[in-house]
Design a protein around this motif. Structure first.
Motif, PDB file in Angstrom:
ATOM      1  N   ILE A 171      21.074   7.729   7.488  1.00  0.00           N
ATOM      2  CA  ILE A 171      20.935   8.337   6.165  1.00  0.00           C
ATOM      3  C   ILE A 171      22.294   8.265   5.469  1.00  0.00           C
ATOM      4  O   ILE A 171      23.301   8.731   6.001  1.00  0.00           O
ATOM      5  CB  ILE A 171      20.448   9.795   6.264  1.00  0.00           C
ATOM      6  N   LEU A 172      22.312   7.662   4.288  1.00  0.00           N
ATOM      7  CA  LEU A 172      23.527   7.532   3.482  1.00  0.00           C
ATOM      8  C   LEU A 172      23.331   8.286   2.175  1.00  0.00           C
ATOM      9  O   LEU A 172      22.480   7.916   1.359  1.00  0.00           O
ATOM     10  CB  LEU A 172      23.822   6.061   3.182  1.00  0.00           C
ATOM     11  N   LYS A 173      24.107   9.323   1.953  1.00  0.00           N
ATOM     12  CA  LYS A 173      23.975  10.128   0.734  1.00  0.00           C
ATOM     13  C   LYS A 173      24.490   9.342  -0.467  1.00  0.00           C
ATOM     14  O   LYS A 173      25.527   8.678  -0.383  1.00  0.00           O
ATOM     15  CB  LYS A 173      24.738  11.432   0.878  1.00  0.00           C
ATOM     16  N   THR A 174      23.755   9.421  -1.582  1.00  0.00           N
ATOM     17  CA  THR A 174      24.135   8.647  -2.771  1.00  0.00           C
ATOM     18  C   THR A 174      24.440   9.503  -3.996  1.00  0.00           C
ATOM     19  O   THR A 174      24.754   8.953  -5.038  1.00  0.00           O
ATOM     20  CB  THR A 174      23.021   7.650  -3.144  1.00  0.00           C
ATOM     21  N   GLY A 175      24.324  10.798  -3.903  1.00  0.00           N
ATOM     22  CA  GLY A 175      24.639  11.634  -5.050  1.00  0.00           C
ATOM     23  C   GLY A 175      23.475  12.524  -5.427  1.00  0.00           C
ATOM     24  O   GLY A 175      22.605  12.826  -4.607  1.00  0.00           O
ATOM     25  N   PHE A 176      23.463  12.927  -6.689  1.00  0.00           N
ATOM     26  CA  PHE A 176      22.451  13.851  -7.168  1.00  0.00           C
ATOM     27  C   PHE A 176      21.620  13.208  -8.266  1.00  0.00           C
ATOM     28  O   PHE A 176      22.141  12.463  -9.092  1.00  0.00           O
ATOM     29  CB  PHE A 176      23.116  15.127  -7.694  1.00  0.00           C
ATOM     30  N   ARG A 177      20.326  13.527  -8.283  1.00  0.00           N
ATOM     31  CA  ARG A 177      19.406  12.957  -9.264  1.00  0.00           C
ATOM     32  C   ARG A 177      19.652  13.599 -10.624  1.00  0.00           C
ATOM     33  O   ARG A 177      19.937  14.789 -10.722  1.00  0.00           O
ATOM     34  CB  ARG A 177      17.975  13.182  -8.785  1.00  0.00           C
ATOM     35  N   GLN A 178      19.503  12.796 -11.675  1.00  0.00           N
ATOM     36  CA  GLN A 178      19.812  13.253 -13.027  1.00  0.00           C
ATOM     37  C   GLN A 178      18.888  14.377 -13.494  1.00  0.00           C
ATOM     38  O   GLN A 178      19.332  15.360 -14.038  1.00  0.00           O
ATOM     39  CB  GLN A 178      19.704  12.066 -13.995  1.00  0.00           C
ATOM     40  N   GLY A 179      17.596  14.244 -13.277  1.00  0.00           N
ATOM     41  CA  GLY A 179      16.643  15.174 -13.862  1.00  0.00           C
ATOM     42  C   GLY A 179      16.667  16.564 -13.269  1.00  0.00           C
ATOM     43  O   GLY A 179      16.762  17.558 -13.977  1.00  0.00           O
ATOM     44  N   ASP A 180      16.606  16.664 -11.941  1.00  0.00           N
ATOM     45  CA  ASP A 180      16.489  17.975 -11.312  1.00  0.00           C
ATOM     46  C   ASP A 180      17.648  18.310 -10.378  1.00  0.00           C
ATOM     47  O   ASP A 180      17.663  19.379  -9.784  1.00  0.00           O
ATOM     48  CB  ASP A 180      15.175  18.076 -10.545  1.00  0.00           C
ATOM     49  N   GLY A 181      18.598  17.419 -10.233  1.00  0.00           N
ATOM     50  CA  GLY A 181      19.756  17.701  -9.410  1.00  0.00           C
ATOM     51  C   GLY A 181      19.502  17.594  -7.917  1.00  0.00           C
ATOM     52  O   GLY A 181      20.319  18.059  -7.128  1.00  0.00           O
ATOM     53  N   ALA A 182      18.383  16.994  -7.533  1.00  0.00           N
ATOM     54  CA  ALA A 182      18.093  16.845  -6.108  1.00  0.00           C
ATOM     55  C   ALA A 182      19.067  15.853  -5.478  1.00  0.00           C
ATOM     56  O   ALA A 182      19.433  14.861  -6.100  1.00  0.00           O
ATOM     57  CB  ALA A 182      16.661  16.366  -5.908  1.00  0.00           C
ATOM     58  N   GLU A 183      19.473  16.129  -4.241  1.00  0.00           N
ATOM     59  CA  GLU A 183      20.399  15.228  -3.556  1.00  0.00           C
ATOM     60  C   GLU A 183      19.635  14.002  -3.076  1.00  0.00           C
ATOM     61  O   GLU A 183      18.639  14.115  -2.368  1.00  0.00           O
ATOM     62  CB  GLU A 183      21.057  15.940  -2.382  1.00  0.00           C
ATOM     63  N   THR A 184      20.089  12.811  -3.477  1.00  0.00           N
ATOM     64  CA  THR A 184      19.406  11.572  -3.122  1.00  0.00           C
ATOM     65  C   THR A 184      20.172  10.838  -2.034  1.00  0.00           C
ATOM     66  O   THR A 184      21.363  11.093  -1.818  1.00  0.00           O
ATOM     67  CB  THR A 184      19.254  10.654  -4.347  1.00  0.00           C
ATOM     68  N   CYS A 185      19.466   9.926  -1.373  1.00  0.00           N
ATOM     69  CA  CYS A 185      20.097   9.178  -0.289  1.00  0.00           C
ATOM     70  C   CYS A 185      19.296   7.910  -0.015  1.00  0.00           C
ATOM     71  O   CYS A 185      18.195   7.730  -0.534  1.00  0.00           O
ATOM     72  CB  CYS A 185      20.171  10.025   0.975  1.00  0.00           C
ATOM     73  N   PHE A 186      19.890   7.036   0.781  1.00  0.00           N
ATOM     74  CA  PHE A 186      19.195   5.896   1.349  1.00  0.00           C
ATOM     75  C   PHE A 186      18.897   6.241   2.796  1.00  0.00           C
ATOM     76  O   PHE A 186      19.735   6.818   3.476  1.00  0.00           O
ATOM     77  CB  PHE A 186      20.072   4.634   1.340  1.00  0.00           C
ATOM     78  N   ILE A 187      17.727   5.855   3.267  1.00  0.00           N
ATOM     79  CA  ILE A 187      17.447   5.898   4.694  1.00  0.00           C
ATOM     80  C   ILE A 187      17.133   4.464   5.080  1.00  0.00           C
ATOM     81  O   ILE A 187      16.379   3.779   4.393  1.00  0.00           O
ATOM     82  CB  ILE A 187      16.311   6.882   5.062  1.00  0.00           C
ATOM     83  N   GLU A 188      17.755   4.006   6.160  1.00  0.00           N
ATOM     84  CA  GLU A 188      17.609   2.602   6.548  1.00  0.00           C
ATOM     85  C   GLU A 188      17.551   2.473   8.053  1.00  0.00           C
ATOM     86  O   GLU A 188      17.991   3.363   8.791  1.00  0.00           O
ATOM     87  CB  GLU A 188      18.766   1.782   5.997  1.00  0.00           C
ATOM     88  N   LEU A 189      16.986   1.356   8.490  1.00  0.00           N
ATOM     89  CA  LEU A 189      16.976   1.044   9.910  1.00  0.00           C
ATOM     90  C   LEU A 189      18.347   0.491  10.284  1.00  0.00           C
ATOM     91  O   LEU A 189      18.866  -0.414   9.634  1.00  0.00           O
ATOM     92  CB  LEU A 189      15.875   0.034  10.223  1.00  0.00           C
ATOM     93  N   VAL A 190      18.933   1.031  11.331  1.00  0.00           N
ATOM     94  CA  VAL A 190      20.324   0.765  11.667  1.00  0.00           C
ATOM     95  C   VAL A 190      20.583  -0.710  11.960  1.00  0.00           C
ATOM     96  O   VAL A 190      21.530  -1.291  11.444  1.00  0.00           O
ATOM     97  CB  VAL A 190      20.743   1.631  12.874  1.00  0.00           C
ATOM     98  N   ASP A 191      19.766  -1.343  12.754  1.00  0.00           N
ATOM     99  CA  ASP A 191      20.037  -2.709  13.190  1.00  0.00           C
ATOM    100  C   ASP A 191      19.737  -3.757  12.130  1.00  0.00           C
ATOM    101  O   ASP A 191      19.967  -4.937  12.364  1.00  0.00           O
ATOM    102  CB  ASP A 191      19.233  -3.027  14.452  1.00  0.00           C
ATOM    103  N   PHE A 192      19.236  -3.364  10.985  1.00  0.00           N
ATOM    104  CA  PHE A 192      18.874  -4.333   9.957  1.00  0.00           C
ATOM    105  C   PHE A 192      19.822  -4.310   8.772  1.00  0.00           C
ATOM    106  O   PHE A 192      19.602  -4.995   7.790  1.00  0.00           O
ATOM    107  CB  PHE A 192      17.434  -4.077   9.480  1.00  0.00           C
ATOM    108  N   ASP A 193      20.900  -3.552   8.841  1.00  0.00           N
ATOM    109  CA  ASP A 193      21.861  -3.502   7.753  1.00  0.00           C
ATOM    110  C   ASP A 193      23.082  -4.326   8.134  1.00  0.00           C
ATOM    111  O   ASP A 193      23.762  -4.025   9.103  1.00  0.00           O
ATOM    112  CB  ASP A 193      22.267  -2.060   7.460  1.00  0.00           C
ATOM    113  N   THR A 194      23.386  -5.371   7.367  1.00  0.00           N
ATOM    114  CA  THR A 194      24.483  -6.264   7.701  1.00  0.00           C
ATOM    115  C   THR A 194      25.847  -5.663   7.372  1.00  0.00           C
ATOM    116  O   THR A 194      26.851  -6.116   7.893  1.00  0.00           O
ATOM    117  CB  THR A 194      24.346  -7.601   6.959  1.00  0.00           C
TER     118      THR A 194
END
Length: 176
Positions: free
Chosen positions: A97-120
């Motif tokens: 899980i990589l945090k990316t900041g806060f969403r503009q509309g409601d301020g929710a904290e957004t992130c990327f979730i990715e499979l570990v072995d597939f990210d170069t």
């Protein structure tokens, strides 16, 4: 107090939450990386990691168990053909899980979730290539400055106007 409350209900009924997790798990398996809120990503991680662990054993029973969770044939096929061989030696921790900041509309904290072995970016080969390419000049004050010699100040032959005109004529002759 949160006594004995292990599941984040995400403000949804059980059937809606189950469908949400299944759809997000399918998207994660097919795309290898999705963007969502932090709360959903943490809930998805606890949902999808046991499924990925089941995919290590390629048997009819494990395929049926995984299909019961995902309800998508393409995702099950992708999981057993592409994902499972790559994570065969990994004992757990298949998602990042990589945090990316806060969403503009409601301020929710957004992130990327990715499979570990597939990210170069974070794997050994891709990370080394990026680190080597990113290495550049540091900003340090002081130090001895080199004096420019006459050969360094002279313009190379390719940058003179006569040489440029000759190069343009050569390219034009090749085109014709």
């Amino acid at each position: 107090m949160r006594h004995n409350k292990t599941v984040n209900h995400l403000g949804r009924q059980a059937s809606h939450r189950k469908a949400l997790m299944a759809n997000m798990a399918v998207s994660l398996i097919l795309h290898k990386r999705i963007s969502t809120t932090l709360a959903k990503a943490k809930a998805l991680r606890t949902y999808v990691e046991p499924i990925i662990t089941k995919s290590k054993d390629d048997s009819t029973h494990s395929r049926r168990m995984v299909f019961a969770y995902l309800k998508n044939k393409e995702a099950v096929t992708e999981l057993f053909r592409e994902v499972a061989p790559k994570i065969a030696e990994r004992p757990g921790g298949y998602c990042r899980i990589l945090k990316t900041g806060f969403r503009q509309g409601d301020g929710a904290e957004t992130c990327f979730i990715e499979l570990v072995d597939f990210d170069t970016e974070y794997t050994q080969n891709g990370g080394a290539a990026k680190k080597g390419a990113a290495k550049g000049r540091t900003r340090r004050a002081g130090g001895a400055k080199k004096t420019a010699t006459a050969t360094e100040n002279a313009t190379p032959a390719a940058e003179t106007p006569v040489a440029e005109a000759a190069a343009v004529e050569a390219v034009a002759a090749e085109v014709e």
